[in-house]
Design a protein around this motif. Structure first.
Motif, short mmCIF file in Angstrom:
data_model
loop_
_atom_site.label_atom_id
_atom_site.label_comp_id
_atom_site.label_asym_id
_atom_site.label_seq_id
_atom_site.Cartn_x
_atom_site.Cartn_y
_atom_site.Cartn_z
N ASP A 11 0.84 -1.20 0.00
CA ASP A 11 0.00 0.00 0.00
C ASP A 11 0.88 1.25 0.00
N GLY A 12 0.30 2.36 -0.34
CA GLY A 12 1.02 3.60 -0.50
C GLY A 12 1.72 4.06 0.77
N GLU A 13 1.09 3.87 1.90
CA GLU A 13 1.67 4.30 3.17
C GLU A 13 2.96 3.51 3.48
N LEU A 14 2.92 2.21 3.28
CA LEU A 14 4.10 1.39 3.51
C LEU A 14 5.22 1.77 2.54
N LEU A 15 4.88 1.96 1.28
CA LEU A 15 5.89 2.33 0.29
C LEU A 15 6.54 3.66 0.67
N GLU A 16 5.77 4.60 1.14
CA GLU A 16 6.34 5.88 1.55
C GLU A 16 7.30 5.71 2.72
N ARG A 17 6.95 4.86 3.68
CA ARG A 17 7.85 4.60 4.81
C ARG A 17 9.14 3.95 4.33
N ILE A 18 9.03 3.02 3.40
CA ILE A 18 10.22 2.37 2.84
C ILE A 18 11.07 3.40 2.12
N ARG A 19 10.45 4.27 1.35
CA ARG A 19 11.19 5.33 0.65
C ARG A 19 11.95 6.21 1.63
N GLN A 20 11.31 6.55 2.73
CA GLN A 20 11.96 7.40 3.74
C GLN A 20 13.16 6.71 4.36
N HIS A 21 13.00 5.43 4.71
CA HIS A 21 14.12 4.68 5.28
C HIS A 21 15.27 4.58 4.28
N ALA A 22 14.94 4.31 3.02
CA ALA A 22 15.96 4.20 1.98
C ALA A 22 16.68 5.54 1.80
N ALA A 23 15.92 6.62 1.77
CA ALA A 23 16.51 7.95 1.56
C ALA A 23 17.46 8.32 2.70
N LYS A 24 17.10 7.96 3.93
CA LYS A 24 17.98 8.24 5.07
C LYS A 24 19.34 7.59 4.90
N ARG A 25 19.36 6.47 4.19
CA ARG A 25 20.61 5.73 3.98
C ARG A 25 21.23 6.01 2.62
N GLY A 26 20.62 6.92 1.86
CA GLY A 26 21.13 7.25 0.53
C GLY A 26 21.02 6.11 -0.45
N MET A 27 19.96 5.31 -0.30
CA MET A 27 19.78 4.13 -1.13
C MET A 27 18.50 4.24 -1.94
N SER A 28 18.45 3.46 -3.02
CA SER A 28 17.19 3.33 -3.76
C SER A 28 16.27 2.40 -2.97
#
Length: 59
Positions: A11-28
């Protein structure tokens, strides 16, 4: 070793959380998810090894 495609619906909410975690680590998102899965697999195998060692009397 070749690569293959795995498609996952989230779902969109989970994907957004994953995006945030990835961005914090400079990852895709893809790299973040793959590394998370690899780490989980390692943790499970490591814990299984510890459990087997304890059963054999090693501590």
């Amino acid at each position: 070793m070749g690569t293959q495609v795995l498609s996952v619906r989230v779902d969109g909410e989970l994907l957004e959380r994953i995006r945030q975690h990835a961005a914090k680590r400079g990852m895709s998102v893809q790299d973040y998810v793959v590394r998370t899965l690899i780490r989980e697999d390692f943790d499970e195998r490591f814990q299984s090894s510890l459990d087997k060692s304890e059963k054999l009397g090693f501590q």
